[in-house]
Design an enzyme around this catalytic site. Structure first.
Site, PDB file in Angstrom:
ATOM      1  N   LYS A  61       7.777  15.236   2.267  1.00  0.00           N
ATOM      2  CA  LYS A  61       7.419  15.050   0.865  1.00  0.00           C
ATOM      3  C   LYS A  61       7.799  16.284   0.040  1.00  0.00           C
ATOM      4  O   LYS A  61       8.357  17.254   0.553  1.00  0.00           O
ATOM      5  CB  LYS A  61       5.932  14.731   0.742  1.00  0.00           C
ATOM      6  CG  LYS A  61       5.535  13.449   1.492  1.00  0.00           C
ATOM      7  CD  LYS A  61       4.225  12.892   1.012  1.00  0.00           C
ATOM      8  CE  LYS A  61       4.359  12.281  -0.364  1.00  0.00           C
ATOM      9  NZ  LYS A  61       3.093  11.677  -0.835  1.00  0.00           N
ATOM     10  N   GLU A  75      11.259  12.128   0.790  1.00  0.00           N
ATOM     11  CA  GLU A  75      10.958  11.801  -0.597  1.00  0.00           C
ATOM     12  C   GLU A  75      11.986  12.445  -1.534  1.00  0.00           C
ATOM     13  O   GLU A  75      12.360  13.605  -1.347  1.00  0.00           O
ATOM     14  CB  GLU A  75       9.564  12.305  -0.961  1.00  0.00           C
ATOM     15  CG  GLU A  75       9.160  12.064  -2.399  1.00  0.00           C
ATOM     16  CD  GLU A  75       7.796  12.630  -2.726  1.00  0.00           C
ATOM     17  OE1 GLU A  75       6.976  11.900  -3.289  1.00  0.00           O
ATOM     18  OE2 GLU A  75       7.535  13.816  -2.419  1.00  0.00           O
ATOM     19  N   LYS A 110      -4.300   6.988   1.520  1.00  0.00           N
ATOM     20  CA  LYS A 110      -5.352   7.219   0.513  1.00  0.00           C
ATOM     21  C   LYS A 110      -6.527   6.278   0.808  1.00  0.00           C
ATOM     22  O   LYS A 110      -6.790   5.314   0.106  1.00  0.00           O
ATOM     23  CB  LYS A 110      -4.798   6.994  -0.889  1.00  0.00           C
ATOM     24  CG  LYS A 110      -3.705   7.995  -1.256  1.00  0.00           C
ATOM     25  CD  LYS A 110      -3.096   7.694  -2.613  1.00  0.00           C
ATOM     26  CE  LYS A 110      -1.963   8.669  -2.929  1.00  0.00           C
ATOM     27  NZ  LYS A 110      -1.303   8.365  -4.226  1.00  0.00           N
ATOM     28  N   ASP A 114      10.299   8.458  -5.549  1.00  0.00           N
ATOM     29  CA  ASP A 114       9.006   8.712  -6.163  1.00  0.00           C
ATOM     30  C   ASP A 114       9.101   8.779  -7.679  1.00  0.00           C
ATOM     31  O   ASP A 114       9.885   9.553  -8.240  1.00  0.00           O
ATOM     32  CB  ASP A 114       8.423  10.024  -5.621  1.00  0.00           C
ATOM     33  CG  ASP A 114       7.015  10.273  -6.113  1.00  0.00           C
ATOM     34  OD1 ASP A 114       6.172   9.381  -5.962  1.00  0.00           O
ATOM     35  OD2 ASP A 114       6.755  11.365  -6.661  1.00  0.00           O
ATOM     36  N   ARG A 156     -27.726  -5.578   4.212  1.00  0.00           N
ATOM     37  CA  ARG A 156     -27.000  -4.725   3.266  1.00  0.00           C
ATOM     38  C   ARG A 156     -25.825  -4.025   3.925  1.00  0.00           C
ATOM     39  O   ARG A 156     -24.736  -3.935   3.345  1.00  0.00           O
ATOM     40  CB  ARG A 156     -27.959  -3.717   2.637  1.00  0.00           C
ATOM     41  CG  ARG A 156     -27.312  -2.694   1.708  1.00  0.00           C
ATOM     42  CD  ARG A 156     -26.279  -3.268   0.760  1.00  0.00           C
ATOM     43  NE  ARG A 156     -26.770  -4.425   0.021  1.00  0.00           N
ATOM     44  CZ  ARG A 156     -26.007  -5.312  -0.587  1.00  0.00           C
ATOM     45  NH1 ARG A 156     -24.676  -5.218  -0.506  1.00  0.00           N
ATOM     46  NH2 ARG A 156     -26.524  -6.317  -1.244  1.00  0.00           N
TER      47      ARG A 156
END
Length: 285
Positions: free
Chosen positions: A171, A200, A139, A221, A104
């Site tokens: 960002k 960004e 992410k 973005d 597993r």
């Protein structure tokens, strides 16, 4: 035909596998120890039950080796290979108890990593014939980033920065706190780090400010296609354009048609479904 990715250093996943086995094993595999004789040997056949790109064979092999150092894996396909449903991917021979107990954990790694590789391959194929490079993001599942970004490479994608210390990406929140695109860029240059700087932007006005401040890579973005095409036109010869936000597989050809250089896709790692694989064990001859 995608080449197999450069193998991971075993040290990067040995402890991950040890902890995963400990989580699953607890005080012992009650079912296996109660039904299978200690001396029995077995052979397990790893099969693809759906079309997929395989990834994670080294990690799967490690799970068997940690429970039976004498076990052996024969690979019929390498990581990065396209495996149609029904493909025999690999065979593992060793102590039957070890094969059953490791099964597993090995499949969990393989199914997760192969799922990422398979989704990545679809994005790469959607961009074929263009100059658009498919990138991943940060992410990722905590503690599994090294495996998930490897799986992206197995699918033919390219890794964006691995962590916060190996690339500069200014960002929206950095910009808001610093007081604007130009200020943030200048402060970053003043920091004197020998690293590429990406910034960004969300509007053409911010793009013009970034270009005027000398930015050489810009993250566009959540721009619609018309705005993105104009951003690419304005940046041509001055900066590379990376696209992010709301990126789906069906949008890739249209994004590629704008002439953008990169597209970063969080879904490669945060939303890839596990692929269906099986591990069938029989007594070893």
């Amino acid at each position: 035909m995608t080449s197999p990715p450069v193998p991971l250093d075993r040290a990067l996943y040995r402890e991950l596998v040890r902890r995963a086995l400990a989580e699953d094993l607890g005080w012992g595999d009650a079912t296996t120890e109660g039904t299978i004789e200690e001396h029995q040997r077995g052979v397990g056949r790893l099969l693809a039950k759906q079309d997929c790109v395989i990834a994670g064979l080294d990690v799967a092999e490690e799970t068997f080796l940690q429970l039976d150092p004498a076990s052996t894996m024969v690979r019929h396909h390498d990581d990065g290979a396209w495996c149609p449903a029904g493909t025999l991917v690999a065979e593992v021979t060793g102590r039957a108890r070890a094969l059953l107990t490791a099964e597993r954990t090995a499949l969990n790694y393989l199914q997760r990593m192969s799922g990422i590789a398979t989704v990545t391959r679809r994005y790469v194929e959607a961009a074929a014939g263009s100059s658009l490079t498919i990138l991943d993001t940060r992410k990722t599942t905590p503690t599994l980033r090294v495996l998930e970004k490897y799986a992206v490479r197995a699918g033919g994608g390219t890794n964006h920065r691995f962590a916060l210390d190996d690339g500069i990406l200014i960002k929206d929140n950095h910009i808001a706190l610093a007081g604007g695109v130009a200020v943030a860029l200048q402060r970053m240059r003043d920091a004197g780090l020998d690293m590429s700087i990406e910034v960004e932007v969300r509007t053409l006005e911010e793009l013009d400010v970034a270009l005027g401040a000398g930015a050489t890579r810009i993250l566009a973005d959540n721009m619609d296609l018309a705005t993105l095409a104009e951003a690419v036109r304005r940046a041509r010869g001055r900066a590379q354009i990376e696209v992010s936000g709301g990126v789906t597989l069906d949008r890739i050809p249209a994004i590629a048609a704008t002439g953008a250089d990169f597209v970063s896709v969080g879904a490669l790692t945060h939303s890839a479904p596990a692929v269906d694989l099986s591990f069938k064990i029989a007594p070893a001859p």
